[in-house]
Every structure is written in structure tokens, then in C-alpha cells.
Design a protein around this motif. Structure first.
Motif, PDB file in Angstrom:
ATOM      1  N   CYS A 164      -3.825   9.456  -7.129  1.00 28.74           N
ATOM      2  CA  CYS A 164      -4.271   9.159  -5.786  1.00 28.74           C
ATOM      3  C   CYS A 164      -5.741   9.518  -5.575  1.00 28.74           C
ATOM      4  CB  CYS A 164      -3.408   9.904  -4.795  1.00 28.74           C
ATOM      5  SG  CYS A 164      -2.468   8.825  -3.734  1.00 28.74           S
TER       6      CYS A 164
ATOM      7  N   LYS B  63      -3.834   4.493   8.451  1.00 26.84           N
ATOM      8  CA  LYS B  63      -3.122   3.701   7.449  1.00 26.84           C
ATOM      9  C   LYS B  63      -3.556   4.049   6.030  1.00 26.84           C
ATOM     10  CE  LYS B  63      -2.435  -0.292  10.441  1.00 26.84           C
ATOM     11  NZ  LYS B  63      -2.718  -1.718  10.625  1.00 26.84           N
TER      12      LYS B  63
ATOM     13  N   ASN C 219      -2.932   6.644   4.006  1.00 31.02           N
ATOM     14  CA  ASN C 219      -1.875   7.092   3.096  1.00 31.02           C
ATOM     15  C   ASN C 219      -1.000   5.930   2.622  1.00 31.02           C
ATOM     16  OD1 ASN C 219      -2.668   9.745   3.050  1.00 31.02           O
ATOM     17  ND2 ASN C 219      -1.288  10.356   4.705  1.00 31.02           N
ATOM     18  N   ASP C 220      -0.695   5.008   3.513  1.00 29.47           N
ATOM     19  CA  ASP C 220       0.108   3.840   3.135  1.00 29.47           C
ATOM     20  C   ASP C 220      -0.627   2.986   2.102  1.00 29.47           C
ATOM     21  OD1 ASP C 220       2.096   4.637   4.884  1.00 29.47           O
ATOM     22  OD2 ASP C 220       1.408   3.318   6.501  1.00 29.47           O
ATOM     23  N   GLU C 221      -1.916   2.800   2.314  1.00 29.85           N
ATOM     24  CA  GLU C 221      -2.718   2.004   1.383  1.00 29.85           C
ATOM     25  C   GLU C 221      -2.800   2.682   0.017  1.00 29.85           C
ATOM     26  OE1 GLU C 221      -5.295  -1.190   0.199  1.00 29.85           O
ATOM     27  OE2 GLU C 221      -3.955  -0.955   1.904  1.00 29.85           O
TER      28      GLU C 221
ATOM     29  N   LEU D 273      -0.690   4.842  -1.257  1.00 23.26           N
ATOM     30  CA  LEU D 273       0.643   4.791  -1.867  1.00 23.26           C
ATOM     31  C   LEU D 273       0.900   3.414  -2.478  1.00 23.26           C
ATOM     32  CD1 LEU D 273       3.378   6.111  -2.433  1.00 23.26           C
ATOM     33  CD2 LEU D 273       4.113   5.341  -0.172  1.00 23.26           C
ATOM     34  N   SER D 274       0.534   2.380  -1.768  1.00 22.54           N
ATOM     35  CA  SER D 274       0.698   1.016  -2.276  1.00 22.54           C
ATOM     36  C   SER D 274      -0.120   0.800  -3.543  1.00 22.54           C
ATOM     37  CB  SER D 274       0.286   0.006  -1.203  1.00 22.54           C
ATOM     38  OG  SER D 274       0.289  -1.291  -1.737  1.00 22.54           O
TER      39      SER D 274
END
Length: 87
Positions: free
Chosen positions: A1, A24, A26-28, A30-31
Motif C-alpha cells: 500500500c 475515498k 482507502n478504497d482506491e 485497496l482496489s
């Protein structure tokens, strides 16, 4: 990460700041991490098949199998970093 975060900050600072502001990020990250891990798995399997690195080799010559796996993993990691940086 941490590589993905650094990449976003350095290369796409505006995108990074927008994701951060919109909560957003963390979502990005993670993706991106999931995509890179999936790509890593596919490439490792492909190289294992190409180089005949399999259970038979592992049983027959464990040291060679370990060497081959290390070479494959290092190669895949380098290629993924190169791909990632050149996006």
C-alpha cells in the motif's frame, strides 16, 4: 500500500488530494492493491508453467525449485513495478 500511496502523491497529486478530500483514498488503495496482487498471481503461474517449475521439480531438486521460484518472484515484482510506474 505504501508504494501505491507514494505513486499517487508524486504522479497524480490532484487525484490523490481529491480522493483524500472525498474520503475515498482507502478504497482506491485497496482496489489497486487487489489488482496488483491478482496480476502478480497470474504472472507467477504463467512463468512457472513456461519454466517447468512444478511439484515434480520440487520433489526432484528442491534447491533448484527454490532458486527458480525466487527468480520468478523477483522478475514478476520488477515487471509489476515497471508497469505500475508507467501507467
Amino acid at each position: 500500500c505504501c508504494w501505491t500511496t507514494l505513486y499517487l502523491i508524486v504522479i497524480y497529486k490532484a487525484h490523490y488530494l481529491a480522493l483524500l478530500a472525498e474520503n475515498k483514498l482507502n478504497d482506491e488503495l485497496l482496489s489497486m492493491d487487489q489488482q496488483m496482487n491478482a496480476r502478480y498471481d497470474v504472472l507467477v503461474k504463467q512463468l512457472m508453467e513456461e519454466r517447468s517449475v512444478n511439484k515434480e521439480l520440487k520433489e526432484k531438486d528442491q534447491m533448484r525449485w527454490v532458486q527458480e521460484m525466487n527468480n520468478i518472484k523477483n522478475s514478476v515484482e520488477k515487471n509489476l513495478l515497471d508497469e505500475f510506474i508507467n501507467i
